[in-house]
Design an enzyme around this catalytic site. Structure first.
Site, PDB file in Angstrom:
ATOM      1  N   ASP A 161       5.907   5.623   6.253  1.00 25.24           N
ATOM      2  CA  ASP A 161       5.146   5.372   5.025  1.00 25.24           C
ATOM      3  C   ASP A 161       4.041   6.418   4.814  1.00 25.24           C
ATOM      4  OD1 ASP A 161       4.331   4.089   2.746  1.00 25.24           O
ATOM      5  OD2 ASP A 161       3.189   2.531   3.771  1.00 25.24           O
ATOM      6  N   GLU A 206       3.637  11.069   1.289  1.00 20.27           N
ATOM      7  CA  GLU A 206       3.696  12.010   0.141  1.00 20.27           C
ATOM      8  C   GLU A 206       2.975  13.313   0.474  1.00 20.27           C
ATOM      9  OE1 GLU A 206       2.765   8.725  -0.066  1.00 20.27           O
ATOM     10  OE2 GLU A 206       4.810   8.199  -0.640  1.00 20.27           O
ATOM     11  N   ASP A 221       5.567   0.829  -3.984  1.00 19.02           N
ATOM     12  CA  ASP A 221       4.766  -0.355  -4.322  1.00 19.02           C
ATOM     13  C   ASP A 221       4.962  -0.810  -5.765  1.00 19.02           C
ATOM     14  OD1 ASP A 221       3.919  -0.010  -1.772  1.00 19.02           O
ATOM     15  OD2 ASP A 221       1.950   0.792  -2.298  1.00 19.02           O
TER      16      ASP A 221
HETATM   17  C1  GLC Z   1       1.667   1.190   1.370  1.00 15.88           C
HETATM   18  C2  GLC Z   1       3.143   0.864   1.441  1.00 15.88           C
HETATM   19  C3  GLC Z   1       3.335  -0.630   1.585  1.00 15.88           C
HETATM   20  C4  GLC Z   1       2.595  -1.112   2.831  1.00 15.88           C
HETATM   21  C5  GLC Z   1       1.129  -0.727   2.741  1.00 15.88           C
HETATM   22  C6  GLC Z   1       0.370  -1.054   4.024  1.00 15.88           C
HETATM   23  O1  GLC Z   1       1.110   0.693   0.219  1.00 15.88           O
HETATM   24  O2  GLC Z   1       3.849   1.350   0.324  1.00 15.88           O
HETATM   25  O3  GLC Z   1       4.703  -0.933   1.675  1.00 15.88           O
HETATM   26  O4  GLC Z   1       2.727  -2.491   2.935  1.00 15.88           O
HETATM   27  O5  GLC Z   1       0.995   0.656   2.515  1.00 15.88           O
HETATM   28  O6  GLC Z   1       0.905  -0.423   5.107  1.00 15.88           O
END
Ligand code: GLC
Length: 716
Positions: free
Chosen positions: A316, A319, A429
């Protein structure tokens, strides 16, 4: 500009000296002199392409993006962006997928292999003009030909290499939330699925399993028995899938941080010092995934969790997302101090607001750090879209080294074409909005076109509160996406299948069970798509050609045999569906329901109560399904059901393999080939079986064009 013939359908045009992105595996070697067609070119510091679209031209593609399947009428920016507010006025999301097809007066595909920003104005400034601005003078542009849009997409998928194949358990239902914060919470959640008889193959762990959000660390407080719990749940068929974030916390004594500093594996600022940004862990450095040694180093770190029984991860914030940078916030404080010396008025208030809001994901920051690549030092902005791709690659290459014959689950938030060979993606998200359910539907085929077949959205929505009706309708769509994960944000209403009322739980349970029943079909179609460089989820217009299909964006083809038409509006107990040919409608309440109806070509209204969804079997096609189970390991599938809609002849090839190893690459798989022919009153079923599989018998139901039902049991 130089041109290269890649194959008979693809030509590469090389402008300047493009950065090697590794998104394409077949680039063509010998120079040719093929003229650059279709576009008016304007070369300078930027490359500009202009095309006059015909009135009815459709533009397909651009992968993970907002708006429709037909991209006309808006402006898009290819620049991996962390923006949780996927409103229709946005221009980019987390992926940068630069493939599109123009279908109309002329028909051709274009892939722009360029790792920084590209702007696609698809009839926004001027209704009939497609204007593309590549922010640089060095790029590879591929022109892809083919007879049909489907063929063009296939010809593109061939040059970017075969897509990622997850383990079969990754086709099971995955439950996620930010957060199930303790091992007790995770274990009782897994047990609850089992007690309530709701299938589930995995639980995703969000940040809280870590010690202070440090990658590859464990919280002693919240997960003191991490390995024990992981292994215990695995023995019950529930895998644990931890998150790994891109940013590495700056903290003395933290091994990953210290090693990264010592070896010079973090991206640096203009003075060569590790760049400081802030994300969830607080201040972080970003691993330099563009540097192959750093990639290798980071990839190996997954081993500490794999050694504890982990078989899948989600990557995650790659980007990379930046809440603020050290430089950025210092500048912001300076600006605010200056504003303070002035009189407070509306003007200074808005300046103040802009200063604060401009802190996150700022272009100044993306221009303010550097990578050490094989070609020397490169500014991040120049290769921004490759960062998430290379984090995915780091993990996948790490897995390969740790256990080269094992398939691991891996999905990422940021991506670039090429990453599809290493992992899947989720679409970031979204929100629990009906608008995002339809957006999810429209995104799926566009993402498939760009190679990411293992993909899906946060089912029920990540942000905002979901209501039970939306939760049900969303599950009715998500069962057709390879990545079927329910994920929600902190502070939102719980959205596990049993978080609502009895009716909702029962309905969602039936939907999830249907998913498990159809895994033989879904997996077979997935693998065939991968092996033949095809899409799994397609718009109708990729298979049918009539005046209506090209405008249909709310019905999809899933694999070769079925069409889906999910309900995506509130308080609706049905919807209009357009059929380009006669089809068999299966109104599904449960996998055992037998509500079949032949529906004629044309516009139809289909009643669909909240606990029903529509599955259409195309003419002369078959749908194969088995019995659901608590998890994929328990799927028995010795007996399979074949539901065939036959006018004269239908053929289906059911692919299967061990679902865990990479031996499918060496040809280890089985096929059951089923042919059904109808001649006057006689039907013939021929079954050929090759390779090893568990299937012993097929319960065949043939529904003829006239609606006659024939059933037969066939031994395999
Ligand atoms: C980001 C991710 C989401 C995750 C959050 C906390 O917003 O896209 O899926 O739950 O971070 O880690």
């Amino acid at each position: 500009m130089k041109s290269y013939i890649v194959n008979k359908n693809v030509v590469r045009y090389e402008f300047g000296k493009p950065i090697e992105t590794y998104s394409v595996i077949e680039k063509g070697v010998s120079e040719s002199d093929i003229e650059f067609k279709y576009f008016q070119l304007n070369l300078g510091e930027e490359i500009k392409l202009k095309y006059n679209m015909g009135k009815k031209d459709i533009v397909y593609g651009l992968g993970e993006n907002i708006r429709g399947i037909n991209k006309r009428g808006w402006i898009y920016e290819s620049f991996c962006t962390d923006d949780p507010n996927h409103a229709p006025d946005k221009k980019s999301l987390y992926g940068a997928h630069n493939f599109f097809i123009v279908d109309g007066e002329k028909r051709f595909g274009v892939y722009i292999d360029f790792p920084s920003k590209i702007i696609y104005d698809v009839g926004y400034e001027k209704k009939d003009k497609l204007e593309i601005t590549i922010e640089g003078k060095d790029a590879d542009i591929y022109i892809i030909n083919g007879e049909t849009v489907k063929e063009i997409a296939q010809n593109f998928l061939k040059i970017i290499g075969k897509g990622y194949v997850p383990p079969k358990w990754a086709f099971g239902y995955l439950q996620s939330r930010w957060s199930y914060p303790t091992e007790e919470a995770v274990e009782s959640l897994a047990n609850e699925f089992i007690e309530r008889d709701i299938p589930c193959d995995g639980i995703c762990l969000d940040l809280d399993y870590m010690d202070n959000y440090k990658d590859f660390s464990l919280s002693n407080e919240r997960f003191p028995n991490f390995e024990e719990v992981t292994r215990r749940l695995k023995s019950k068929g529930v895998k644990i899938i931890p998150i790994i974030d891109a940013g590495v916390k700056i903290e003395d004594g933290y091994d990953i941080y210290e090693e990264g500093i010592e070896k010079g594996y973090f991206v640096t600022d203009k003075d060569g010092k590790p760049f400081v940004a802030a994300v969830w862990p607080g201040k972080v450095h970003f691993p330099d995934f563009l540097n192959k040694d750093a990639r290798k180093w980071f990839g190996k770190k997954y081993k500490c969790l794999i050694d504890k029984g982990i078989e899948g991860f989600w990557n995650d914030m790659n980007e990379p997302a930046i809440f603020y940078s050290e430089n950025g916030i210092n500048d912001a404080y300076r600006n605010i101090d200056e504003l303070r010396t002035k009189e407070l008025n509306i003007d200074s208030f808005f300046k103040f607001k802009d200063v604060v809001l401009g802190l996150s994901n700022s272009m100044n920051d993306y221009k303010g750090f550097y990578h050490k690549t094989e070609d020397g030092i490169v500014n991040h902005y120049e290769i921004h879209n490759l960062y998430g791709f290379n984090m995915t690659k780091a993990a996948a290459e790490g897995f390969e080294e740790i256990d080269s014959n094992k398939r691991f689950l891996l999905f990422s938030r940021a991506s670039f074409i090429g990453a599809h060979r290493y992992g899947g993606i989720w679409t970031g998200d979204n929100c629990s909005w009906w608008e995002h359910l339809i957006l999810n539907m429209k995104m799926l085929p566009s993402i498939n076109m760009c190679g990411f077949i293992y993909s899906g959205a946060d089912t029920c929505g990540f942000g905002s509160n979901v209501d039970s009706e939306l939760a049900i309708r969303w599950n009715q769509l998500s069962i057709f996406a390879p990545l079927y994960r329910n994920h929600s944000s902190m502070g939102t209403r719980n959205q596990e299948p049993f978080a609502f009322d009895e009716y909702t739980e029962k309905t969602i349970k039936n939907i999830i069970k249907f998913r498990y029943a159809m895994i033989p079909y879904l997996y077979s179609e997935y693998m065939k798509a991968i092996n033949s460089s095809d899409m799994l989820i397609k718009p109708l217009s990729f298979e049918y050609d009539d005046e209506f299909v090209s405008q249909i964006e709310d019905q999809l083809l899933v694999g070769d045999s079925i069409m889906i038409a999910p309900v995506y509006e509130q308080n609706k107990s049905g919807r209009y569906v357009y059929l380009p040919e006669d089809m068999l409608l299966w109104k599904v309440k449960k996998y055992t329901s037998k509500d079949f109806d032949v529906i004629n070509k044309g516009h139809n209204y289909i009643n669909l109560d909240l606990n029903e969804f529509a599955l259409f079997i195309r003419k002369n096609r078959m749908f194969v399904y088995g019995e659901p189970a608590q998890n994929t390991e328990l799927l028995n599938n010795e007996t399979l059901n074949v539901l065939a809609f036959v006018a004269d002849r239908a053929e289906y090839d059911l692919y299967d393999d061990d679902g865990i190893s990479k031996e499918y690459l060496l040809g280890e798989h089985s096929n059951i080939n089923i042919t059904i022919t109808l001649e006057e009153d006689k039907h013939t079923i021929v079954v050929k079986n090759s390779g090893n599989n568990k299937v012993k018998e097929l319960l065949v139901t043939i529904i003829t064009a006239e609606g006659k039902i024939i059933t037969e049991k066939v031994n395999v």
